[in-house]
Design a protein around this motif. Sequence first.
Motif, short mmCIF file in Angstrom:
data_model
loop_
_atom_site.label_atom_id
_atom_site.label_comp_id
_atom_site.label_asym_id
_atom_site.label_seq_id
_atom_site.Cartn_x
_atom_site.Cartn_y
_atom_site.Cartn_z
N LEU A 94 64.76 3.33 -8.63
CA LEU A 94 64.98 2.12 -9.42
C LEU A 94 64.95 0.88 -8.53
CD1 LEU A 94 65.71 1.06 -12.26
CD2 LEU A 94 68.09 1.32 -11.62
N CYS A 97 61.35 0.24 -7.50
CA CYS A 97 60.59 -0.34 -8.62
C CYS A 97 60.88 -1.83 -8.76
CB CYS A 97 60.93 0.37 -9.92
SG CYS A 97 60.17 1.99 -10.07
N PHE A 111 62.97 1.39 -16.62
CA PHE A 111 63.34 2.41 -15.66
C PHE A 111 64.85 2.65 -15.65
CE2 PHE A 111 59.15 1.42 -13.84
CZ PHE A 111 58.66 2.71 -13.76
#
Length: 121
Positions: A94, A97, A111
């Motif tokens: 996460l 990302c 996400f």
Amino acid sequence: MASTELATERALYIVNTIGYVIYGGILFLYAYSTYRTMASRRPMPRRLFYISFGGLLVILLTVSGPTNAVFCESMWIDPVTDSAANILIDGLTLYRCSIIWGSRLQIILLFFIFFFLFIVR
């Protein structure tokens, strides 16, 4: 019925043995990557974070391996260590990302929902 139990016991023994070989590779890769990270002369942001993160995953695998060897099946401690490792890895994913997508809220929220659903599961 006894032949089925014998085949299951042998399969668990073989899987545990393969797991120990993989664990040895993981220990080597962690030690080598820690050495290379610390020996690098280039400034590396978050050096301590990645070393600590890898060390925590190795500790969780160290707890999970002997548990499987002693009980030869998933008991109460194995799912806990596997889940903790998965939560850490998903959290790092996460974070990555958010770096890759430039902190775009729509993408990160998607996400995060997947991450949250895994934890609740």
